[in-house]
Each structure stands twice: as C-alpha cells, then as structure tokens.
Scaffold this active site. Structure first.
Site, PDB file in Angstrom:
ATOM      1  N   ARG A  54       0.802  -1.226   0.000  1.00  0.00           N
ATOM      2  CA  ARG A  54       0.000   0.000   0.000  1.00  0.00           C
ATOM      3  C   ARG A  54       0.829   1.267   0.000  1.00  0.00           C
ATOM      4  NH1 ARG A  54      -3.649  -3.587   2.084  1.00  0.00           N
ATOM      5  NH2 ARG A  54      -1.753  -4.527   2.825  1.00  0.00           N
ATOM      6  N   THR A  55       1.782   1.355   0.946  1.00  0.00           N
ATOM      7  CA  THR A  55       2.490   2.626   1.126  1.00  0.00           C
ATOM      8  C   THR A  55       3.301   2.965  -0.120  1.00  0.00           C
ATOM      9  OG1 THR A  55       2.560   2.153   3.480  1.00  0.00           O
ATOM     10  CG2 THR A  55       4.021   3.889   2.692  1.00  0.00           C
ATOM     11  N   LYS A  82      24.327  -6.113  -2.047  1.00  0.00           N
ATOM     12  CA  LYS A  82      25.785  -6.354  -2.112  1.00  0.00           C
ATOM     13  C   LYS A  82      26.483  -5.655  -0.944  1.00  0.00           C
ATOM     14  CE  LYS A  82      25.712  -6.354  -7.172  1.00  0.00           C
ATOM     15  NZ  LYS A  82      26.102  -5.526  -8.337  1.00  0.00           N
ATOM     16  N   ARG A 104      11.421   3.890   3.498  1.00  0.00           N
ATOM     17  CA  ARG A 104      10.964   2.896   4.475  1.00  0.00           C
ATOM     18  C   ARG A 104      12.158   2.038   4.829  1.00  0.00           C
ATOM     19  NH1 ARG A 104       5.716  -0.906   4.715  1.00  0.00           N
ATOM     20  NH2 ARG A 104       4.911   1.100   5.390  1.00  0.00           N
ATOM     21  N   HIS A 134       5.417   6.365  11.379  1.00  0.00           N
ATOM     22  CA  HIS A 134       4.839   6.190  10.041  1.00  0.00           C
ATOM     23  C   HIS A 134       3.859   7.358   9.868  1.00  0.00           C
ATOM     24  CE1 HIS A 134       3.406   4.457   6.444  1.00  0.00           C
ATOM     25  NE2 HIS A 134       2.982   3.275   6.864  1.00  0.00           N
TER      26      HIS A 134
HETATM   27  C1  NCD Z   1       1.736  -0.794   8.337  1.00  0.00           C
HETATM   28  C2  NCD Z   1       3.233  -0.665   8.337  1.00  0.00           C
HETATM   29  O1  NCD Z   1       3.919  -1.116   7.428  1.00  0.00           O
HETATM   30  O2  NCD Z   1       3.718  -0.086   9.303  1.00  0.00           O
HETATM   31  N1  NCD Z   1       1.180  -0.991   7.088  1.00  0.00           N
HETATM   32  C3  NCD Z   1       1.035   0.045   6.216  1.00  0.00           C
HETATM   33  O3  NCD Z   1       1.876   0.898   6.090  1.00  0.00           O
HETATM   34  N2  NCD Z   1      -0.112   0.091   5.541  1.00  0.00           N
HETATM   35  C4  NCD Z   1       1.220  -1.702   9.349  1.00  0.00           C
HETATM   36  C5  NCD Z   1       1.639  -3.127   9.315  1.00  0.00           C
HETATM   37  O4  NCD Z   1       2.547  -3.538   8.604  1.00  0.00           O
HETATM   38  O5  NCD Z   1       1.027  -3.879  10.059  1.00  0.00           O
END
Ligand code: NCD
Length: 334
Positions: A54-55, A82, A104, A134
């Site tokens: 999703r993100t 690597k 991320r 987040h």
């Molecule tokens: C979350 C995350 O990655 O922190 N998901 C997301 O970003 N939609 C929550 C999760 O992984 O449970």
C-alpha cells in the site's frame, strides 16, 4: 517544514493544513483526469528497504498524479544486497538529483539519519522506520476519521470540526511492534482526540504509560465505552523473532496461541455489535483475517479499510505538495 520524519514535526495547525490540503487533493481525484501539473520536472525517489504494498504504490500514485518523475528503488535487487551502505545509496540519489526521498527502513531512525547527515538536499519523507514512526499513515487515518465523523467538506482551519476534538479512538492489538500506533497516538491527540490503547500486557511497550493516552487490557470494556473509531493493528509476527522463525506461524510467547489472541483481542461480528451505530472500523493493512479481525468485521459496512487506502493517495499528494511546491516557489523567487 523541510522533511516529514515524525508526527512530532506537526503541531495542530500544521496537521489541519495537511488534512485540508488533502481534502482539496481528494476532490481532484474524483475527476476523469486525475493528474495535476504541480510537480512537473521534480524527481521523487521511493527508497524501500522493507516490504510494502500500500504505502509504496500510494506514494507512487501520489507523486505521479502531481506529475513528478518517480524512481522506485527497492533494496532487494539493488546494490544494497551487495552491502552498499545507506550513505552510499544516499549519495547516489543526490547525484541523480532527487528532490524528495520517500524512505521505508527496518531500522528506527534511518530517515532521520538520511535527513540530517548532510548527504542529501532532498526532502525526506518517512514511510515507516522500524517500530518508530509512520507519519503519513497517521495522517491518512486522521483524514479518514475526520471525513466520516466530521463531514467531507471541512476546509476552514479555524472552523468547528477541523480537528478531532471530542472524538474517542481505540487502537487495538500489537502496539509493541507498531509504528502505526505510535504515530496515531501522537497525531490524534495533537488533533484533540482521546486515544485508548488496547492490548495484552505483553504487547504494550515499556514507557507507554507516559504516552498521552489511556491503556486497557480489556477489549470488551473499551468497546462498551462507545468509541467513535476502532483501529485494529496487525499482529506483526515477522517482528516477534521467536526461535525457528520462518516468517509466519510463531507468536514467540507474546500470547498463548492465535486462537486465544483472537478470543481476547480479535474484532468479530459479535464485538462489532457492541459499538455505537456511527462508529467506524479501521485497519492499516495488511490484515491477518481470522486473527486480529474476522472476515465479516473486515467486510462489514462500517469498515473503512479500503477508503483508508484511497485517502492515502490524497494525503501523500498533500504532503508532497506542501514539502516540494512551496520550496519551488521559494527557489524561483530567489
Ligand atoms: C503498516 C506498516 O507497514 O507499518 N502498514 C502500512 O503501512 N499500511 C502496518 C503493518 O505492517 O502492520
């Protein structure tokens, strides 16, 4: 604001500005042609060291709908496997002229390092770091709550209902491993909401008693207290690191068994019926259907889980716009 690293970067007015800007962006997303020229010629890099569905696609869609060029970089299949360091990766992105880096990373603090080490001129947007923060997830959650419980057209920053004051949000489940929970406690309370965390004692982080929220170990009691929104968290088994962890089935002593977890902390149709009529059900995804949320709860009319995903695009458009377009205006004036 140059970066978005944590919800602590946002005070009440800054958060409301993001939500109002996202509301404007959401209007453009109902049109047949969704693309705006705002970030033409700008480069946004998605730098993902940890898995995401999703993100990552949400940031990609957001940047593309603002006409930015998007480069997707995932650690798997890159020189990171690597052994290339974060610094050398950053210097490469700098050499390519990135204007924004969406990162991320499995290590809490990695986006701060990228933003503050002097390797990059780009704006850094934290898309999830370890168990820490987040911020865009919390913003899209706040946006979704505001839309449902305050109406779709709140746009006046000083108007009644621009923030979330008076609302009660329960956040339920694996708080210990959740950057979503940490970010939401910070942002929702900045916006005036009351937050209750509900989890087994083993999944409440040390120090959470100093967070600006209440903590309960009893889901049914909290549901009976009439929350306006219930946010279910994924049980993050990949972070539970038990012996023989193959990524899936262990709970490594955090709870006796999946069945027992579901019995005490899972949201199902029976529990849904205890909620007030207007209450909404949220989940950041990905869901463990049958563990923290039953299929009938996830698919019920009061679940707004798919809307959260759609709202994520508008919110990320707003954040990219506020970080990059303002900056460009300064650049052309100079
Ligand atoms: C979350 C995350 O990655 O922190 N998901 C997301 O970003 N939609 C929550 C999760 O992984 O449970």
């Amino acid at each position: 604001m140059r970066h978005l690293l944590s919800v602590a970067d946002l005070d009440r007015d800054a958060a409301v500005l993001v939500l109002d800007t996202a509301a404007e962006m959401a209007k453009t997303q109902g049109r047949e042609i969704k693309k705006l020229p705002t970030l033409r010629g700008r480069t946004v890099v998605n730098l993902f060291f940890e898995d995401s569905t999703r993100t990552r696609i949400s940031f990609e869609a957001a940047a593309k709908r603002l006409s930015a060029d998007v480069i997707n970089f995932s650690a798997k299949g890159s020189s990171v496997s690597k052994g290339e360091s974060l610094k050398d990766t950053a210097l490469t992105l700098q050499a390519m002229g990135a204007d924004a880096v969406v990162v991320r990373h499995q290590a809490s603090g990695a986006p701060h390092r990228l933003a503050n080490a002097g390797w990059l001129d780009a704006a850094v947007l934290n898309a999830g770091d370890g168990t820490h923060q987040h911020p865009t997830q919390a913003l899209l959650d706040a946006f979704t709550i505001r839309r449902h419980l305050r109406g779709p057209d709140v746009g006046d920053p000083d108007g009644v209902g621009a923030d979330l004051s008076g609302l009660h949000v329960a956040i339920v489940g694996d708080v210990l491993h959740s950057r979503v929970a940490r970010s939401n406690v910070g942002l929702l309370t900045t916006l005036g909401a009351r937050v209750t965390l509900v989890a087994p004692p083993t999944l409440v982080p040390i120090g959470a008693d100093r967070w600006p929220c209440e903590i309960s170990y009893h889901l049914d009691e909290v549901l009976d207290s009439g929350p306006d929104a219930v946010m279910m968290l994924r049980v993050q088994r990949e972070r539970m690191g038990g012996p023989g962890l193959a990524g899936a089935a262990t709970s490594a002593g955090f709870f006796p068994s999946p069945l027992e977890y579901t019995r005490q902390y899972g949201l199902d149709a029976r529990r849904l019926a205890r909620l007030p009529e207007h209450a909404i059900v949220m989940h950041p995804g990905p869901m463990n259907r049958g563990l923290e949320i039953s299929a009938d709860a996830a698919d019920s009319p009061r679940a707004v889980i798919v809307e959260q995903v759609a709202n994520g695009v508008a919110v990320r458009m707003a954040v990219l716009y506020l970080l990059l377009a303002g900056d460009r205006e300064k650049g052309t004036e100079a």
